[in-house]
Design a protein around this motif. Structure first.
Motif, PDB file in Angstrom:
ATOM      1  N   GLU A  10       0.830  -1.212   0.000  1.00 20.73           N
ATOM      2  CA  GLU A  10       0.000   0.000   0.000  1.00 20.73           C
ATOM      3  C   GLU A  10       0.862   1.258   0.000  1.00 20.73           C
ATOM      4  N   ARG A  11       1.940   1.239   0.769  1.00 22.87           N
ATOM      5  CA  ARG A  11       2.848   2.398   0.784  1.00 22.87           C
ATOM      6  C   ARG A  11       3.510   2.588  -0.570  1.00 22.87           C
ATOM      7  N   ARG A  12       3.903   1.482  -1.190  1.00 21.97           N
ATOM      8  CA  ARG A  12       4.528   1.554  -2.516  1.00 21.97           C
ATOM      9  C   ARG A  12       3.539   2.084  -3.556  1.00 21.97           C
ATOM     10  N   ALA A  13       2.296   1.621  -3.481  1.00 21.77           N
ATOM     11  CA  ALA A  13       1.277   2.086  -4.422  1.00 21.77           C
ATOM     12  C   ALA A  13       1.005   3.577  -4.237  1.00 21.77           C
ATOM     13  N   GLU A  14       0.992   4.040  -2.995  1.00 19.65           N
ATOM     14  CA  GLU A  14       0.781   5.463  -2.726  1.00 19.65           C
ATOM     15  C   GLU A  14       1.945   6.295  -3.255  1.00 19.65           C
ATOM     16  N   THR A  15       3.169   5.814  -3.060  1.00 19.76           N
ATOM     17  CA  THR A  15       4.335   6.512  -3.586  1.00 19.76           C
ATOM     18  C   THR A  15       4.271   6.588  -5.107  1.00 19.76           C
ATOM     19  N   GLU A  16       3.937   5.472  -5.730  1.00 19.72           N
ATOM     20  CA  GLU A  16       3.832   5.449  -7.193  1.00 19.72           C
ATOM     21  C   GLU A  16       2.772   6.432  -7.678  1.00 19.72           C
ATOM     22  N   ARG A  17       1.620   6.441  -7.011  1.00 16.43           N
ATOM     23  CA  ARG A  17       0.542   7.354  -7.399  1.00 16.43           C
ATOM     24  C   ARG A  17       0.990   8.805  -7.307  1.00 16.43           C
ATOM     25  N   ALA A  64       5.671   4.721 -17.706  1.00 17.93           N
ATOM     26  CA  ALA A  64       4.556   4.550 -16.764  1.00 17.93           C
ATOM     27  C   ALA A  64       3.566   5.700 -16.880  1.00 17.93           C
ATOM     28  N   VAL A  65       4.066   6.917 -17.041  1.00 23.75           N
ATOM     29  CA  VAL A  65       3.180   8.080 -17.190  1.00 23.75           C
ATOM     30  C   VAL A  65       2.400   7.982 -18.493  1.00 23.75           C
ATOM     31  N   GLN A  70      -2.624   7.162 -21.347  1.00 22.28           N
ATOM     32  CA  GLN A  70      -3.353   6.421 -22.373  1.00 22.28           C
ATOM     33  C   GLN A  70      -4.591   5.733 -21.815  1.00 22.28           C
ATOM     34  N   SER A  71      -4.583   5.436 -20.534  1.00 26.34           N
ATOM     35  CA  SER A  71      -5.698   4.688 -19.938  1.00 26.34           C
ATOM     36  C   SER A  71      -6.854   5.584 -19.512  1.00 26.34           C
ATOM     37  N   LEU A 122       9.290   6.216 -26.092  1.00 26.12           N
ATOM     38  CA  LEU A 122       7.831   6.142 -26.070  1.00 26.12           C
ATOM     39  C   LEU A 122       7.234   5.865 -27.442  1.00 26.12           C
ATOM     40  N   ARG A 123       8.050   5.930 -28.484  1.00 24.99           N
ATOM     41  CA  ARG A 123       7.496   5.832 -29.837  1.00 24.99           C
ATOM     42  C   ARG A 123       6.694   4.539 -30.047  1.00 24.99           C
ATOM     43  N   ASP A 124       7.300   3.411 -29.729  1.00 25.53           N
ATOM     44  CA  ASP A 124       6.615   2.131 -29.955  1.00 25.53           C
ATOM     45  C   ASP A 124       5.322   2.038 -29.145  1.00 25.53           C
ATOM     46  N   LEU A 125       5.348   2.583 -27.941  1.00 26.56           N
ATOM     47  CA  LEU A 125       4.172   2.561 -27.081  1.00 26.56           C
ATOM     48  C   LEU A 125       3.018   3.330 -27.718  1.00 26.56           C
TER      49      LEU A 125
END
Length: 200
Positions: A10-17, A64-65, A70-71, A122-125
């Motif tokens: 949960e801490r890791r997810a919050e940091t990522e967010r 990741a950004v 895109q989502s 990022l081009r291929d993405l």
């Protein structure tokens, strides 16, 4: 009553967010080139080392950004088919441009950076994302031809390409001149053009 302790996940997810949110804010206000691990860490309230630990490299962070940006748009009318589904999805996309202006700005800035070589990682993405978006519309057009709501001579692949091109073009114009058009009136015009173009 003691506060519930968060798990490491949960801490890791919050940091990522927080890091992703900070990165998107920097891109929206200062552009892609302003993104550095130190700037993101500072904006998110962490050290550069935390950002490195979460994403490894700047390219990992930007990927990741880009995936997050895109989502942000997803079709919202799963029960519809054929022409009605396509027109509804286009309307939802245009509405999302108005309600999620910052997310649209981040997506387009990353898309342009990928095209221009500023962010080659990022081009291929983005190539795959646009191809997937075109395939989505091509499939829906094929369904409409099958169920009789779209005229049979429509080329599904070409029409899908044209629809995505129109949406990207509208998005870019709104980034440069957000007050140049009434978005509701624009959506109504696009709705009418698309409905007439596909109708049998």
């Amino acid at each position: 009553m003691e506060p519930t302790r968060r798990t490491q996940a949960e801490r890791r997810a919050e940091t990522e967010r927080r890091v992703l949110e900070a990165t998107m804010a920097i891109i929206a206000t200062d552009g892609v080139r302003a993104v550095t691990m130190a700037a993101v860490g500072d904006a998110a309230g962490y050290s550069r080392g935390i950002v490195n630990h979460q994403f490894g490299t700047r390219e990992g962070l930007m990927t990741a950004v880009a995936k997050l940006a895109q989502s942000q748009f997803a079709p919202v009318a799963p029960g519809l088919r054929g022409r009605e589904r396509i027109v509804s999805d286009v309307a939802a996309y245009l509405a999302a441009l108005r309600s999620g202006a910052r997310d649209a700005s981040v997506f387009l800035r990353l898309w342009i950076a990928a095209i221009g070589g500023e962010e080659p990682g990022l081009r291929d993405l983005f190539v795959e994302r646009d191809a997937s978006f075109r395939r989505y519309f091509a499939v829906k057009i094929a369904e409409g031809i099958e169920d009789g709501t779209i005229r049979p001579e429509v080329d599904a692949d070409a029409a899908g390409f044209a629809i995505v091109g129109q949406l990207r073009g509208v998005s870019l114009q709104l980034q440069l001149a957000p007050d140049a058009v009434d978005v509701d009136a624009l959506a109504a015009e696009v709705h009418g053009w698309l409905d007439r173009a596909l109708a049998p």
